[in-house]
Motif scaffolding. Structure first.
Motif, mmCIF file in Angstrom:
data_model
loop_
_atom_site.group_PDB
_atom_site.id
_atom_site.type_symbol
_atom_site.label_atom_id
_atom_site.label_comp_id
_atom_site.label_asym_id
_atom_site.label_seq_id
_atom_site.Cartn_x
_atom_site.Cartn_y
_atom_site.Cartn_z
ATOM 1 N N GLN A 8 0.834 -1.207 0.000
ATOM 2 C CA GLN A 8 0.000 0.000 0.000
ATOM 3 C C GLN A 8 0.867 1.254 0.000
ATOM 4 O O GLN A 8 0.593 2.226 -0.684
ATOM 5 C CB GLN A 8 -0.878 0.011 1.258
ATOM 6 C CG GLN A 8 -2.195 -0.713 1.069
ATOM 7 C CD GLN A 8 -3.051 -0.603 2.319
ATOM 8 O OE1 GLN A 8 -2.556 -0.788 3.424
ATOM 9 N NE2 GLN A 8 -4.319 -0.323 2.135
ATOM 10 N N PHE A 12 1.068 4.154 -2.764
ATOM 11 C CA PHE A 12 0.838 5.538 -2.361
ATOM 12 C C PHE A 12 1.967 6.424 -2.894
ATOM 13 O O PHE A 12 1.732 7.461 -3.521
ATOM 14 C CB PHE A 12 0.765 5.604 -0.827
ATOM 15 C CG PHE A 12 0.724 6.997 -0.272
ATOM 16 C CD1 PHE A 12 -0.475 7.700 -0.212
ATOM 17 C CD2 PHE A 12 1.881 7.622 0.185
ATOM 18 C CE1 PHE A 12 -0.526 8.986 0.302
ATOM 19 C CE2 PHE A 12 1.847 8.901 0.693
ATOM 20 C CZ PHE A 12 0.640 9.593 0.751
ATOM 21 N N ARG A 15 1.796 7.055 -6.562
ATOM 22 C CA ARG A 15 0.819 8.098 -6.934
ATOM 23 C C ARG A 15 1.403 9.479 -6.709
ATOM 24 O O ARG A 15 1.246 10.377 -7.534
ATOM 25 C CB ARG A 15 -0.457 7.962 -6.087
ATOM 26 C CG ARG A 15 -1.295 6.777 -6.473
ATOM 27 C CD ARG A 15 -2.622 6.802 -5.764
ATOM 28 N NE ARG A 15 -3.403 7.995 -6.134
ATOM 29 C CZ ARG A 15 -4.622 8.257 -5.674
ATOM 30 N NH1 ARG A 15 -5.184 7.442 -4.821
ATOM 31 N NH2 ARG A 15 -5.268 9.323 -6.054
ATOM 32 N N ILE A 22 -3.799 13.094 -3.675
ATOM 33 C CA ILE A 22 -4.380 12.199 -2.671
ATOM 34 C C ILE A 22 -5.665 12.846 -2.165
ATOM 35 O O ILE A 22 -5.688 14.037 -1.870
ATOM 36 C CB ILE A 22 -3.395 12.000 -1.493
ATOM 37 C CG1 ILE A 22 -2.023 11.543 -2.005
ATOM 38 C CG2 ILE A 22 -3.963 11.029 -0.457
ATOM 39 C CD1 ILE A 22 -2.018 10.251 -2.776
ATOM 40 N N GLU A 23 -6.734 12.058 -2.120
ATOM 41 C CA GLU A 23 -8.024 12.600 -1.678
ATOM 42 C C GLU A 23 -8.416 11.964 -0.339
ATOM 43 O O GLU A 23 -7.874 10.922 0.039
ATOM 44 C CB GLU A 23 -9.092 12.348 -2.744
ATOM 45 C CG GLU A 23 -8.843 13.084 -4.065
ATOM 46 C CD GLU A 23 -8.833 14.627 -3.935
ATOM 47 O OE1 GLU A 23 -9.469 15.144 -2.979
ATOM 48 O OE2 GLU A 23 -8.183 15.298 -4.764
ATOM 49 N N LYS A 25 -10.593 10.028 0.955
ATOM 50 C CA LYS A 25 -10.948 8.616 1.166
ATOM 51 C C LYS A 25 -9.837 7.666 0.752
ATOM 52 O O LYS A 25 -9.949 6.454 0.972
ATOM 53 C CB LYS A 25 -12.241 8.294 0.415
ATOM 54 C CG LYS A 25 -13.429 8.917 1.129
ATOM 55 C CD LYS A 25 -14.743 8.571 0.483
ATOM 56 C CE LYS A 25 -15.893 9.198 1.261
ATOM 57 N NZ LYS A 25 -17.038 9.494 0.389
ATOM 58 N N ASP A 26 -8.774 8.199 0.136
ATOM 59 C CA ASP A 26 -7.664 7.334 -0.282
ATOM 60 C C ASP A 26 -6.882 6.851 0.940
ATOM 61 O O ASP A 26 -6.809 7.529 1.953
ATOM 62 C CB ASP A 26 -6.702 8.105 -1.195
ATOM 63 C CG ASP A 26 -7.378 8.525 -2.494
ATOM 64 O OD1 ASP A 26 -8.405 7.903 -2.851
ATOM 65 O OD2 ASP A 26 -6.885 9.478 -3.128
ATOM 66 N N TRP A 27 -6.277 5.675 0.745
ATOM 67 C CA TRP A 27 -5.386 5.192 1.803
ATOM 68 C C TRP A 27 -4.175 6.106 1.880
ATOM 69 O O TRP A 27 -3.685 6.604 0.860
ATOM 70 C CB TRP A 27 -4.933 3.752 1.489
ATOM 71 C CG TRP A 27 -4.082 3.216 2.606
ATOM 72 C CD1 TRP A 27 -4.525 2.555 3.721
ATOM 73 C CD2 TRP A 27 -2.658 3.326 2.719
ATOM 74 N NE1 TRP A 27 -3.462 2.259 4.527
ATOM 75 C CE2 TRP A 27 -2.302 2.715 3.951
ATOM 76 C CE3 TRP A 27 -1.644 3.894 1.944
ATOM 77 C CZ2 TRP A 27 -0.985 2.649 4.409
ATOM 78 C CZ3 TRP A 27 -0.330 3.837 2.380
ATOM 79 C CH2 TRP A 27 -0.003 3.210 3.611
ATOM 80 N N TYR A 146 -1.845 16.707 -1.226
ATOM 81 C CA TYR A 146 -3.170 16.432 -0.652
ATOM 82 C C TYR A 146 -4.221 17.375 -1.254
ATOM 83 O O TYR A 146 -4.153 18.601 -1.088
ATOM 84 C CB TYR A 146 -3.122 16.547 0.875
ATOM 85 C CG TYR A 146 -4.423 16.125 1.504
ATOM 86 C CD1 TYR A 146 -4.919 14.838 1.300
ATOM 87 C CD2 TYR A 146 -5.166 17.003 2.278
ATOM 88 C CE1 TYR A 146 -6.133 14.446 1.850
ATOM 89 C CE2 TYR A 146 -6.382 16.612 2.837
ATOM 90 C CZ TYR A 146 -6.850 15.331 2.613
ATOM 91 O OH TYR A 146 -8.056 14.936 3.147
#
Lengths: 315, 262
Positions: A8, A12, A15, A22-23, A25-27, A146
Motif C-alpha cells: 500500500q 501511495f 501516486r 491524494i483525496e 478517502k484514499d489510503w 493532498y
C-alpha cells in the motif's frame, strides 16, 4: 502484474511521484496524515492569530478607505482559517481538538505574529513583507499532494496576492509622502525585515522534517531556497521604495544570480518559537479569552437548535 | 444602469439635508467602528466573519453618506475631513450606536434595535424624492435586510437558548432599550425635512417596527420592554461619555499627522 505486488505504501508513493492528488478517502500512511494535520492546523491557527496584529490597527486606520481595506483583509484571514480548518477536518481532525491544541500551546502558529504592530507603517510591512513571505511559502502548496489542502491554498493565494499589493501600496504612499511618513516606513522595515526572513523556518541543515515532506510532495522547496527567493524579490522592491534593508551584508552576487545576505539571529528565532516573543502571551491570551468568553454563546446556539429539533419532532 | 440626475433643493433645504445625511453617516460609521472592534475576538470564527461583514457594510454605507454630505455642503471637505476632523459635540449619531460592545448579548441587542429601525428607514428612503439618498438606500437596504435577519435570529437563540444566555440578553435589553426611542424621535432637522417630504414619517414606520420586535421577542420568549424612560441627545451632539474615547482612537492618525495623505 508487478503493481499488484506493491505494498500500500509503495502504491501511495507511486501516486505521489506521478503527481496524482491524494483525496480524503484514499489510503495514506499514518505519518503522512499526521504531518498534514499538523501543518494544515498550524496554518489555520496562523490565520486566526494573524488577525490580531493587524486587527490592532483597524480602529486607528488613517482614512475611511484604509479602514475598509484593512477590515476586509483581516476578514479574509478569518475566511482562510475557515477553509483550512475544513481541509484538516477531511483528515479526521476536529476543530474543537485543533483549537484546544492551540490554546494549550501544543500546536504552534507562525512566530511572526508574536511581534507587535507599533505604527501605521506596520500595516504596510505586514502586507508587503509578511504576506510576501507567506505567498512564497504558499504558492507551491497549491500543488501540494493532498487535494483539499491544495484547493484551499488556491483560494488563499489569490487573496494573499491582493493583500501583498495593498501592503506595498501603503509603503509606497508613505515613501512618496512627507519625511515623517518615510521615516515611519523605514523604521517599520527595520523592525520587520529579520523576523520575516525567519518565517521560512530554520536552515535546511536544522530542519529535520524537510526531506520527508519533500518526498511526499507536501513541501516543494526547502526553507533556504525560499528564503533566498524572498531576499531576491524584496531587495529591489525596497530600493524602488527608496528604503534600506537593515542588513549591511546584502550584496548582489552575479555568480549565484542572487543576493548574498547576513545570517538570521537564530537565538531570537528559537526564543520566539519557545514563547519568549514580546507578544506570545498576549496573542495566545487573546485567543483563549475570545474562546472562553464565547463559550456561553456557542452553548446557547446548540441549546436553541436542540429545542427546535425537539419541537419539530413533537409536531 | 440609468442614473437619475441629482435632485435640486433650495439653499435652506440643502443645509438641512447636509445635516441629516451627516447624521446618517456618523451613525453608520460609529456602529461600523464598534463592530470592527470585535474583529479577531468573536465567540466563534463564523460569527467573527459575520461581524466583520456587517461592519464593512456599515462602513461602505457611511462613506457613501459622507461623500454625499461633502457634496451637499460644497465647501471642498472630503469624507475623511468629515469623519476625522470633527469633535464629539459635532458628531450627530444617536446614543445607541456609540454604546460599548459589552458582551456578545449587548452587541446583539444594540444591533437588533438599530437594524429594526435601519431596515424600515431605508425601505422608505429608497422610494424618497432625493435621488442620491434613494440610490444609497436602495443599495444598503439589501444589506440591512440581512443584518436584521442575523440579529433577530441571535435574539431568538439567546432568549430561548440557555439560562445564562437568557440572563445576559435580558441584562443587555435592560441597559440598552432606553436608547431605542431616540431613533424614531425626530430632532429639529428631521422635523423640517419630514415636512418637506425628504425624511420619512417615523410615526408611520413604528407599527411595522413594533410588529417585528413583538414577533422576534415572542419567539425568543422574551417580554417586550414597557414604559422605559427614553434617553436622547446624540442626534444634537449631546453624547454619552463613550464617544470621546471612540473618536480619540478613530481620529488618532489624522490628529497626530494633520494634512497628510495615507
Amino acid at each position: 502484474m508487478e503493481t499488484l505486488e506493491l505494498t500500500q505504501e509503495e502504491q501511495f508513493q507511486a501516486r505521489i511521484d506521478a503527481d496524482i492528488r491524494i483525496e480524503p478517502k484514499d489510503w495514506m500512511p499514518d505519518a503522512y496524515r499526521k504531518t498534514l494535520i499538523r501543518q494544515i492546523s498550524q496554518h489555520a491557527h496562523s490565520e486566526l492569530v494573524g488577525m490580531l496584529p493587524e486587527g490592532n490597527w483597524i480602529t486607528r486606520a488613517p482614512s475611511l478607505k484604509r479602514k475598509s481595506i484593512l477590515l476586509a483583509k483581516v476578514q479574509d484571514e478569518a475566511g482562510h482559517g475557515l477553509y483550512l480548518y475544513s481541509a484538516a477536518e477531511t483528515l479526521g481532525a476536529s476543530r474543537d481538538q485543533m483549537l484546544a491544541d492551540l490554546h494549550s500551546g501544543k500546536a504552534k502558529y507562525s512566530s511572526i505574529f508574536n511581534y507587535p504592530t507599533l505604527s501605521w507603517a506596520d500595516m504596510g510591512c505586514v502586507g508587503w513583507l509578511v504576506d510576501g513571505a507567506a505567498i512564497l511559502n504558499q504558492v507551491p502548496l497549491c500543488r501540494t499532494s493532498y487535494g483539499p489542502y491544495a484547493r484551499a491554498m488556491v483560494r488563499v493565494c489569490k487573496e494573499e496576492s491582493f493583500h501583498q499589493r495593498q501592503g506595498f501600496e501603503i509603503m509606497q504612499t508613505l515613501c512618496e509622502g512627507a519625511p515623517v511618513q518615510k521615516e515611519m516606513a523605514q523604521e517599520a522595515l527595520n523592525r520587520w525585515w529579520w523576523p520575516t526572513l525567519m518565517m521560512f523556518g530554520p536552515k535546511d541543515a536544522d530542519s529535520p522534517n524537510t526531506a520527508q515532506s519533500m518526498n511526499w510532495r507536501i513541501k516543494r522547496f526547502t526553507n533556504d531556497e525560499l528564503r533566498q527567493k524572498f531576499v531576491d524579490m524584496m531587495v529591489p522592491q525596497a530600493e524602488f521604495l527608496g528604503l534600506t534593508v537593515p542588513d549591511p551584508a546584502v550584496k548582489w552576487n552575479a555568480d549565484k544570480n542572487g543576493y548574498d545576505f547576513g545570517d538570521v539571529d537564530w537565538e531570537e528565532f528559537w526564543n520566539v518559537v519557545k514563547g519568549n516573543g514580546l507578544c506570545n502571551q498576549e496573542r495566545l491570551g487573546a485567543r483563549v479569552k475570545a474562546h472562553e468568553e464565547g463559550a456561553w454563546v456557542r452553548e446557547a446556539a446548540l441549546a436553541h437548535a436542540a429545542k427546535r429539533k425537539q419541537r419539530a419532532s413533537e409536531v | 444602469m440609468q442614473v437619475a440626475p441629482p435632485t435640486t433643493h433650495t439653499p435652506e433645504t440643502q443645509t438641512q439635508l447636509f445635516r441629516y445625511v451627516l447624521q446618517l453617516a456618523d451613525t453608520s460609521l460609529i456602529l461600523a467602528h464598534r463592530l470592527s472592534e470585535w474583529c479577531g475576538h468573536g465567540p466563534i470564527l463564523e460569527q467573527d466573519l459575520a461581524l466583520a461583514n456587517i461592519a464593512l457594510d456599515f462602513l461602505g454605507e457611511a462613506r457613501s453618506y459622507y461623500q454625499y454630505a461633502a457634496e451637499l455642503e460644497g465647501q471642498g471637505r472630503t469624507e475623511d475631513d468629515l469623519a476625522y476632523l470633527r469633535s464629539a459635540v459635532e458628531y450627530r449619531n444617536p446614543l445607541l450606536v456609540e454604546q460599548p460592545n459589552g458582551d456578545f448579548a449587548a452587541t446583539i441587542v444594540r444591533q437588533f434595535i438599530y437594524d429594526t429601525f435601519h431596515y424600515h428607514l431605508l425601505q422608505q428612503l429608497q422610494a424618497g424624492p432625493d435621488t442620491q439618498l434613494a440610490a444609497i438606500a436602495e443599495k444598503s437596504v439589501k444589506e440591512a435586510a440581512y443584518h436584521l435577519k442575523w440579529s433577530s435570529e441571535w435574539i431568538i437563540r439567546l432568549g430561548d437558548g440557555t439560562e445564562e444566555s437568557r440572563r445576559r440578553v435580558e441584562q443587555a435589553i435592560a441597559s440598552l432599550w432606553r436608547y431605542a426611542g431616540e431613533l424614531t424621535t425626530p430632532n429639529a432637522t428631521e422635523k423640517e425635512l419630514q415636512a418637506a417630504g425628504l425624511v420619512p414619517d417615523y410615526a408611520a414606520m413604528l407599527p411595522q417596527m413594533e410588529a417585528h420586535v413583538a414577533r422576534v421577542f415572542e419567539e425568543a420568549t422574551l417580554p417586550v420592554p414597557q414604559g422605559v424612560f427614553m434617553q436622547k441627545g446624540g442626534k444634537d451632539g449631546r453624547h454619552t461619555e463613550h464617544l470621546g474615547y471612540l473618536l480619540t482612537e478613530l481620529q488618532y492618525m489624522q490628529r497626530t499627522y494633520p494634512g497628510l495623505t495615507w
